[in-house]
Design a protein around this motif. Sequence first.
Motif, PDB file in Angstrom:
ATOM      1  N   TRP A   7     -97.029-136.583   4.887  1.00  0.00           N
ATOM      2  CA  TRP A   7     -97.573-135.900   6.055  1.00  0.00           C
ATOM      3  C   TRP A   7     -98.999-135.480   5.747  1.00  0.00           C
ATOM      4  O   TRP A   7     -99.265-134.869   4.707  1.00  0.00           O
ATOM      5  CB  TRP A   7     -96.734-134.674   6.392  1.00  0.00           C
ATOM      6  N   ARG A   8     -99.913-135.813   6.685  1.00  0.00           N
ATOM      7  CA  ARG A   8    -101.323-135.455   6.553  1.00  0.00           C
ATOM      8  C   ARG A   8    -101.770-134.660   7.775  1.00  0.00           C
ATOM      9  O   ARG A   8    -101.248-134.845   8.872  1.00  0.00           O
ATOM     10  CB  ARG A   8    -102.192-136.713   6.412  1.00  0.00           C
ATOM     11  N   HIS A   9    -102.728-133.783   7.558  1.00  0.00           N
ATOM     12  CA  HIS A   9    -103.355-133.054   8.666  1.00  0.00           C
ATOM     13  C   HIS A   9    -104.160-134.062   9.472  1.00  0.00           C
ATOM     14  O   HIS A   9    -105.065-134.716   8.945  1.00  0.00           O
ATOM     15  CB  HIS A   9    -104.261-131.957   8.109  1.00  0.00           C
ATOM     16  N   ARG A  10    -103.817-134.196  10.762  1.00  0.00           N
ATOM     17  CA  ARG A  10    -104.453-135.258  11.549  1.00  0.00           C
ATOM     18  C   ARG A  10    -105.944-135.010  11.744  1.00  0.00           C
ATOM     19  O   ARG A  10    -106.713-135.959  11.908  1.00  0.00           O
ATOM     20  CB  ARG A  10    -103.757-135.384  12.908  1.00  0.00           C
ATOM     21  N   GLY A  11    -106.362-133.778  11.706  1.00  0.00           N
ATOM     22  CA  GLY A  11    -107.781-133.486  11.906  1.00  0.00           C
ATOM     23  C   GLY A  11    -108.620-133.738  10.676  1.00  0.00           C
ATOM     24  O   GLY A  11    -109.696-134.339  10.753  1.00  0.00           O
TER      25      GLY A  11
ATOM     26  N   GLU B  33    -106.185-134.296   5.283  1.00  0.00           N
ATOM     27  CA  GLU B  33    -105.659-133.657   4.071  1.00  0.00           C
ATOM     28  C   GLU B  33    -104.161-133.934   3.915  1.00  0.00           C
ATOM     29  O   GLU B  33    -103.371-133.670   4.819  1.00  0.00           O
ATOM     30  CB  GLU B  33    -105.875-132.143   4.195  1.00  0.00           C
ATOM     31  N   PRO B  34    -103.714-134.496   2.764  1.00  0.00           N
ATOM     32  CA  PRO B  34    -102.275-134.641   2.536  1.00  0.00           C
ATOM     33  C   PRO B  34    -101.625-133.259   2.450  1.00  0.00           C
ATOM     34  O   PRO B  34    -102.139-132.363   1.777  1.00  0.00           O
ATOM     35  CB  PRO B  34    -102.188-135.380   1.195  1.00  0.00           C
ATOM     36  N   MET B  35    -100.493-133.088   3.144  1.00  0.00           N
ATOM     37  CA  MET B  35     -99.804-131.809   3.183  1.00  0.00           C
ATOM     38  C   MET B  35     -98.552-131.801   2.314  1.00  0.00           C
ATOM     39  O   MET B  35     -98.268-130.839   1.608  1.00  0.00           O
ATOM     40  CB  MET B  35     -99.415-131.463   4.619  1.00  0.00           C
ATOM     41  N   VAL B  36     -97.792-132.898   2.370  1.00  0.00           N
ATOM     42  CA  VAL B  36     -96.520-132.963   1.649  1.00  0.00           C
ATOM     43  C   VAL B  36     -96.012-134.400   1.700  1.00  0.00           C
ATOM     44  O   VAL B  36     -96.365-135.163   2.602  1.00  0.00           O
ATOM     45  CB  VAL B  36     -95.482-131.997   2.290  1.00  0.00           C
TER      46      VAL B  36
ATOM     47  N   ARG C 294    -100.118-135.892  -4.977  1.00  0.00           N
ATOM     48  CA  ARG C 294     -99.739-137.187  -5.531  1.00  0.00           C
ATOM     49  C   ARG C 294    -100.058-138.337  -4.586  1.00  0.00           C
ATOM     50  O   ARG C 294     -99.989-139.498  -4.972  1.00  0.00           O
ATOM     51  CB  ARG C 294     -98.239-137.197  -5.847  1.00  0.00           C
ATOM     52  N   PHE C 295    -100.399-138.024  -3.331  1.00  0.00           N
ATOM     53  CA  PHE C 295    -100.582-139.069  -2.330  1.00  0.00           C
ATOM     54  C   PHE C 295    -102.035-139.151  -1.885  1.00  0.00           C
ATOM     55  O   PHE C 295    -102.380-138.868  -0.739  1.00  0.00           O
ATOM     56  CB  PHE C 295     -99.635-138.825  -1.150  1.00  0.00           C
TER      57      PHE C 295
ATOM     58  N   GLU D 192    -100.012-136.236  10.933  1.00  0.00           N
ATOM     59  CA  GLU D 192     -99.954-137.691  10.870  1.00  0.00           C
ATOM     60  C   GLU D 192     -98.978-138.070   9.757  1.00  0.00           C
ATOM     61  O   GLU D 192     -99.179-137.726   8.598  1.00  0.00           O
ATOM     62  CB  GLU D 192    -101.329-138.279  10.575  1.00  0.00           C
ATOM     63  N   GLU D 193     -97.922-138.749  10.139  1.00  0.00           N
ATOM     64  CA  GLU D 193     -96.909-139.185   9.175  1.00  0.00           C
ATOM     65  C   GLU D 193     -97.114-140.661   8.849  1.00  0.00           C
ATOM     66  O   GLU D 193     -97.178-141.497   9.749  1.00  0.00           O
ATOM     67  CB  GLU D 193     -95.509-138.982   9.749  1.00  0.00           C
TER      68      GLU D 193
END
Length: 300
Positions: free
Chosen positions: A230-234, A237-240, A40-41, A206-207
């Motif tokens: 929350w995204r994978h900093r590398g 990718e949005p995680m949650v 959704r993000f 990454e928040e």
Amino acid sequence: MNPEPPPSAAASDAARAYSDGHPLDEVRYREYKVILRAERFATATSFREFARIARRAAGELDVALFKDEISDNRIREVMFYDTPAFDLYNRSFMLRRRTPYRDGWPADESELVLKFRHPEQPVAAAVDVRPTRPGSGRVKFKEELLCLREGLGGIRSLFSHGCNLDVPRTLPGPRLGDAVHLFPVLDRLVLVPETPIAIVNELHVEEVLADIGELHFGHGVEAGASIAVWRHRGTGEPMVGEFAYQIKFRHADDLHRKARKRADDFFRIIQTAARDWVKLGVTKTGLVYGRGGAAVTNHE
């Protein structure tokens, strides 16, 4: 058979205090959290879209959500530390470092947090999370209100007893002993000090955090509301995602019964109003730990 004698006054006092006689910490926060689907993000407009859903849900309960515009997004880097076997998390502890970014650069100091989470308040209260240096940390004892794992519209509780330290970004260090030096309670894990600790699953999160307003539940009870992704900093990718609001009070008796019920009712309503956004059966921390190959036995 004679009944057991009542506990002595000394024993009763000990049950309400830590080993040095300091009174057990009281719950001073109720934090409501709705975990949201990562997909959704995709863009910044997602924050405004969810804020509109929250505003409509608040209107159904005649709860005021004050704020016309979403504040500027804040960026923080989040990392969890544990042993290779996840000894902390599987024993209900969580060690997290969070570093704010300012003008695109990480701050010199980070916030290092140790938490112990448990569904039973007395168990969480009995864990002395205070740091080695008295007065150097901020102890927070919260009741975290989460969605039920199996369906929308319900509430379950976890009690989170934690301590926040402002530390250089070099801490906690590569060994469990380094963490024990900061938080002596970790010595109860009964592991050798040389046990390595490292960033869980080598994942730098990454928040992106935005304040969307202030909820007013009546009787002077207010709560700041926020949305985080929350995204994978590398990879980016949005995680949650997460929608959260938190009520602070000095003592549980200070929280007006009607206002508390309204805050609970809003939590139930927002789940159904945003049903297409909600992700059940997970926590943000659980998702980070679940990305690796080590066994996870903590099912928050």
